[in-house]
Design a protein around this motif. Sequence first.
Motif, PDB file in Angstrom:
ATOM      1  N   SER A 180       0.833  -1.208   0.000  1.00 40.79           N
ATOM      2  CA  SER A 180       0.000   0.000   0.000  1.00 40.79           C
ATOM      3  C   SER A 180       0.869   1.260   0.000  1.00 40.79           C
ATOM      4  CB  SER A 180      -0.940  -0.005   1.204  1.00 40.79           C
ATOM      5  OG  SER A 180      -0.249   0.240   2.420  1.00 40.79           O
ATOM      6  N   LEU A 181       2.001   1.194   0.688  1.00 44.83           N
ATOM      7  CA  LEU A 181       2.904   2.347   0.731  1.00 44.83           C
ATOM      8  C   LEU A 181       3.637   2.569  -0.590  1.00 44.83           C
ATOM      9  CD1 LEU A 181       4.499   1.822   4.280  1.00 44.83           C
ATOM     10  CD2 LEU A 181       2.775   3.522   3.630  1.00 44.83           C
ATOM     11  N   LEU A 182       3.845   1.476  -1.339  1.00 45.34           N
ATOM     12  CA  LEU A 182       4.589   1.570  -2.594  1.00 45.34           C
ATOM     13  C   LEU A 182       3.685   1.771  -3.817  1.00 45.34           C
ATOM     14  CD1 LEU A 182       7.160  -1.327  -2.018  1.00 45.34           C
ATOM     15  CD2 LEU A 182       7.612   1.136  -1.905  1.00 45.34           C
ATOM     16  N   SER A 183       2.385   1.708  -3.618  1.00 46.79           N
ATOM     17  CA  SER A 183       1.459   1.738  -4.757  1.00 46.79           C
ATOM     18  C   SER A 183       1.600   2.978  -5.616  1.00 46.79           C
ATOM     19  CB  SER A 183       0.011   1.609  -4.256  1.00 46.79           C
ATOM     20  OG  SER A 183      -0.229   0.324  -3.751  1.00 46.79           O
ATOM     21  N   ASP A 184       1.873   4.120  -4.998  1.00 45.93           N
ATOM     22  CA  ASP A 184       1.987   5.365  -5.767  1.00 45.93           C
ATOM     23  C   ASP A 184       3.229   5.388  -6.651  1.00 45.93           C
ATOM     24  OD1 ASP A 184      -0.326   6.271  -4.648  1.00 45.93           O
ATOM     25  OD2 ASP A 184       0.640   7.503  -3.109  1.00 45.93           O
ATOM     26  N   GLN A 185       4.211   4.522  -6.366  1.00 45.72           N
ATOM     27  CA  GLN A 185       5.443   4.489  -7.156  1.00 45.72           C
ATOM     28  C   GLN A 185       5.359   3.486  -8.315  1.00 45.72           C
ATOM     29  OE1 GLN A 185       8.901   3.930  -4.639  1.00 45.72           O
ATOM     30  NE2 GLN A 185       7.857   4.866  -2.891  1.00 45.72           N
ATOM     31  N   LEU A 186       4.281   2.725  -8.355  1.00 42.34           N
ATOM     32  CA  LEU A 186       4.163   1.647  -9.336  1.00 42.34           C
ATOM     33  C   LEU A 186       2.916   1.818 -10.181  1.00 42.34           C
ATOM     34  CD1 LEU A 186       5.022  -1.171  -6.791  1.00 42.34           C
ATOM     35  CD2 LEU A 186       6.498  -0.463  -8.675  1.00 42.34           C
ATOM     36  N   LYS A 187       2.910   1.145 -11.304  1.00 47.31           N
ATOM     37  CA  LYS A 187       1.739   1.195 -12.174  1.00 47.31           C
ATOM     38  C   LYS A 187       0.633   0.268 -11.687  1.00 47.31           C
ATOM     39  CE  LYS A 187       4.332   2.552 -16.294  1.00 47.31           C
ATOM     40  NZ  LYS A 187       5.639   2.694 -15.628  1.00 47.31           N
ATOM     41  N   CYS A 188       1.017  -0.728 -10.882  1.00 42.68           N
ATOM     42  CA  CYS A 188       0.024  -1.717 -10.456  1.00 42.68           C
ATOM     43  C   CYS A 188       0.542  -2.476  -9.246  1.00 42.68           C
ATOM     44  CB  CYS A 188      -0.257  -2.685 -11.615  1.00 42.68           C
ATOM     45  SG  CYS A 188      -1.421  -4.001 -11.236  1.00 42.68           S
ATOM     46  N   THR A 189      -0.299  -2.666  -8.241  1.00 41.44           N
ATOM     47  CA  THR A 189      -0.010  -3.579  -7.128  1.00 41.44           C
ATOM     48  C   THR A 189      -1.235  -4.462  -6.919  1.00 41.44           C
ATOM     49  OG1 THR A 189      -0.761  -1.936  -5.502  1.00 41.44           O
ATOM     50  CG2 THR A 189       1.617  -2.059  -5.932  1.00 41.44           C
ATOM     51  N   VAL A 190      -0.987  -5.738  -6.701  1.00 49.30           N
ATOM     52  CA  VAL A 190      -2.083  -6.707  -6.580  1.00 49.30           C
ATOM     53  C   VAL A 190      -1.783  -7.670  -5.439  1.00 49.30           C
ATOM     54  CG1 VAL A 190      -3.402  -8.545  -7.719  1.00 49.30           C
ATOM     55  CG2 VAL A 190      -2.561  -6.601  -9.062  1.00 49.30           C
TER      56      VAL A 190
ATOM     57  N   ASP B  82      -7.023  -5.099  -4.306  1.00 49.80           N
ATOM     58  CA  ASP B  82      -6.173  -3.917  -4.264  1.00 49.80           C
ATOM     59  C   ASP B  82      -5.598  -3.821  -2.850  1.00 49.80           C
ATOM     60  OD1 ASP B  82      -5.115  -1.331  -4.014  1.00 49.80           O
ATOM     61  OD2 ASP B  82      -6.594  -0.470  -5.386  1.00 49.80           O
ATOM     62  N   PRO B  83      -4.277  -3.952  -2.672  1.00 48.90           N
ATOM     63  CA  PRO B  83      -3.713  -3.943  -1.318  1.00 48.90           C
ATOM     64  C   PRO B  83      -3.945  -2.646  -0.560  1.00 48.90           C
ATOM     65  CG  PRO B  83      -1.977  -3.897  -2.982  1.00 48.90           C
ATOM     66  CD  PRO B  83      -3.252  -4.177  -3.707  1.00 48.90           C
ATOM     67  N   ARG B  84      -4.173  -1.547  -1.276  1.00 53.71           N
ATOM     68  CA  ARG B  84      -4.451  -0.290  -0.584  1.00 53.71           C
ATOM     69  C   ARG B  84      -5.768  -0.368   0.174  1.00 53.71           C
ATOM     70  NH1 ARG B  84      -3.877   3.377  -5.873  1.00 53.71           N
ATOM     71  NH2 ARG B  84      -5.152   1.595  -6.553  1.00 53.71           N
TER      72      ARG B  84
END
Length: 410
Positions: free
Chosen positions: A188-198, A308-310
Amino acid sequence: HQTMAALETPRKVRTLMEPAFLARLRDPAVRTVFLCGCGGGFDFVHGMTVYPELMVMGKRVIIGSFSFGDPSKIGGEAPVYWTDDAEPNAIVRRVTAESIPVVRYGPEVHVCSFLDAKYPEAKPHFAYAYYARVFTVDMLTRLYKKIIAEHEVDAIVAIDGGTDSLMMGDEAGLGDPIEDATTVKTLSLLSDQLKCTVLLTIGLGCDRYNEVSDASSLRAIAEITQAGGFLGAHMLHARESGFRFYDECLGHLNTRMEFRSVLSGAIRAAARGVFGDECALPDYLKDRVTMRNDLYLWPLMNIIFAFDPRVVARRSLLCEWITGCPTAQKAALSVMNHRLELLQRGELRKLEHLPTTACFRPPPMGTALERHSPPPDSFPEPTPGGWWHIVLASAAASTLAVAVTLWAKR
């Protein structure tokens, strides 16, 4: 004219039935995917269910094993990739098929040799191996930032065997929650740096083996769906390519090491249609469980659920409790203290159960349908201290690690 133009220049349109998580990963802007275990056991091995799909998409895949194996015991060609000054056991090794694992447990090395055989043009394959019980959110975030930068990672896919990663923290049973919550919060903390987190989960129902309620798991999926965090699902079956690849990988591992994963065995059996707790026990499960009172196999075990981990992190009390803790031991203590507070306030949930058919009695002729609750004594209450026992099992090391022996590794 519009019809002719469409025929002359066909458009690439994804199927309307494609799960949202696959559509996000299929984006051409996502070139490199970090595929990692959510926390412990064989989690990263379950990633082999989606590995061939990522290959078909043309993605470059980096593998991370956030496992219960001790990377310091891996010998041969296994250079140290990352360490933490404050936690000497937070060692990350880069392993290949040439590395030398311990005889009982070394899935990282054997997965690399399997991938070398399946994709020889891309050998040598490698995986990062690191011990889940010693990492904090801060440590894991720093490690993943290094991996993201060095490999130009565009997306992270974390996979959890079981569904304890979805637990909020107020449930009667939690499984092994701290490692999973550490990954969920990190993503969740890294989501803004990536195009996709799942976040993927597979093996719904397997965590009964670790005292996680199926009703709690299904309620979690419903609540995450209400919050907009559900990204679709995919069901594995015996003739499907992802399952065949996963099944072949497990067979490869089983000929090379002594350890057998209960969760992997349950997924394999369920995908082949094995059902119930009195069925013929597959050979790859016989040395770990007796079935009755251990496992109840059903088709939900071979479904991959995506989130969505966020959204999962926002719902999670566990993520809140462990964030900022300087050590994994203190994270475990934080969870125990907060759950004590919930217990004292009467806010710790009782063990949740799914209704049985007997709960829905046919109404008398001509009356409205009514649901009847089962008798109060039809479901057992959790044993005193059961939740405390589970949280202790999630401790990272030192004195709390003694409780880990109460469980067989998944």
